[in-house]
Design a protein around this motif. Structure first.
Motif, PDB file in Angstrom:
ATOM      1  N   ASP A  15     -29.919  27.493  26.114  1.00  0.00           N
ATOM      2  CA  ASP A  15     -29.152  28.725  25.965  1.00  0.00           C
ATOM      3  C   ASP A  15     -28.321  28.552  24.699  1.00  0.00           C
ATOM      4  O   ASP A  15     -27.513  27.619  24.603  1.00  0.00           O
ATOM      5  N   LEU A  18     -24.522  27.732  24.637  1.00  0.00           N
ATOM      6  CA  LEU A  18     -23.992  26.455  25.098  1.00  0.00           C
ATOM      7  C   LEU A  18     -23.977  25.427  23.961  1.00  0.00           C
ATOM      8  O   LEU A  18     -25.022  25.137  23.365  1.00  0.00           O
ATOM      9  N   SER A  21     -26.618  22.708  24.259  1.00  0.00           N
ATOM     10  CA  SER A  21     -27.968  23.135  23.904  1.00  0.00           C
ATOM     11  C   SER A  21     -28.159  23.139  22.391  1.00  0.00           C
ATOM     12  O   SER A  21     -29.193  22.695  21.887  1.00  0.00           O
ATOM     13  N   THR A  44     -35.843  29.658  24.817  1.00  0.00           N
ATOM     14  CA  THR A  44     -34.581  30.025  25.443  1.00  0.00           C
ATOM     15  C   THR A  44     -34.792  30.208  26.939  1.00  0.00           C
ATOM     16  O   THR A  44     -35.907  30.459  27.399  1.00  0.00           O
ATOM     17  N   ILE A  45     -33.718  30.094  27.685  1.00  0.00           N
ATOM     18  CA  ILE A  45     -33.796  30.244  29.131  1.00  0.00           C
ATOM     19  C   ILE A  45     -34.273  31.651  29.495  1.00  0.00           C
ATOM     20  O   ILE A  45     -34.996  31.833  30.486  1.00  0.00           O
ATOM     21  N   ASP A  56     -30.575  27.970  36.314  1.00  0.00           N
ATOM     22  CA  ASP A  56     -29.169  28.298  36.159  1.00  0.00           C
ATOM     23  C   ASP A  56     -28.656  27.554  34.930  1.00  0.00           C
ATOM     24  O   ASP A  56     -29.091  26.438  34.640  1.00  0.00           O
ATOM     25  N   ASN A  57     -27.711  28.153  34.209  1.00  0.00           N
ATOM     26  CA  ASN A  57     -27.158  27.499  33.013  1.00  0.00           C
ATOM     27  C   ASN A  57     -26.549  26.137  33.301  1.00  0.00           C
ATOM     28  O   ASN A  57     -26.438  25.312  32.402  1.00  0.00           O
ATOM     29  N   SER A  58     -26.162  25.882  34.550  1.00  0.00           N
ATOM     30  CA  SER A  58     -25.528  24.600  34.872  1.00  0.00           C
ATOM     31  C   SER A  58     -26.482  23.422  34.733  1.00  0.00           C
ATOM     32  O   SER A  58     -26.027  22.284  34.668  1.00  0.00           O
ATOM     33  N   LEU A  60     -28.724  23.209  32.214  1.00  0.00           N
ATOM     34  CA  LEU A  60     -29.167  23.157  30.818  1.00  0.00           C
ATOM     35  C   LEU A  60     -28.390  22.117  30.036  1.00  0.00           C
ATOM     36  O   LEU A  60     -27.262  21.799  30.400  1.00  0.00           O
TER      37      LEU A  60
END
Length: 105
Positions: A15, A18, A21, A44-45, A56-58, A60
């Protein structure tokens, strides 16, 4: 397909909002310039969620390692596996990838 069993592909799921990332992407670019034996791709996600997986972004950033088109390992929160902060180098990332690849032989 009939890919060579030695061909390694690494997909970076990320992402852009972030910092972890963005930092990992920079390390992958550096590593790719030295490791022509590995195919590096980034997605990308949002692009990945078009597939069968939802992340979930958590978790990544994620690295998915493929050999001959088959997933052999998935590394979640890759920057947590490296040194904390943005002091990691492409050599640190290379060690992490090499350790993962050795464990699947």
């Amino acid at each position: 397909d009939n890919e060579d069993s030695r061909v390694i592909t690494i997909v970076h799921l990320f992402d852009t909002s972030l910092p972890s990332s963005r930092h990992l992407e920079a390390l992958l670019v550096q590593l790719a310039s030295r490791r022509s034996d590995i195919c590096f791709l980034s997605m990308t996600i949002e692009e990945a969620e078009c597939s069968q997986h939802e992340f979930d972004n958590s978790v990544l950033p994620i690295l998915v390692l493929y050999r001959s088109g088959e997933v052999v390992d998935t590394l979640f929160r890759v920057t947590d596996s490296l040194l904390q902060g943005n002091s990691n180098t492409d050599a640190d990332l290379e060690n992490l990838i090499n350790n993962s690849l050795q464990s699947i032989h």
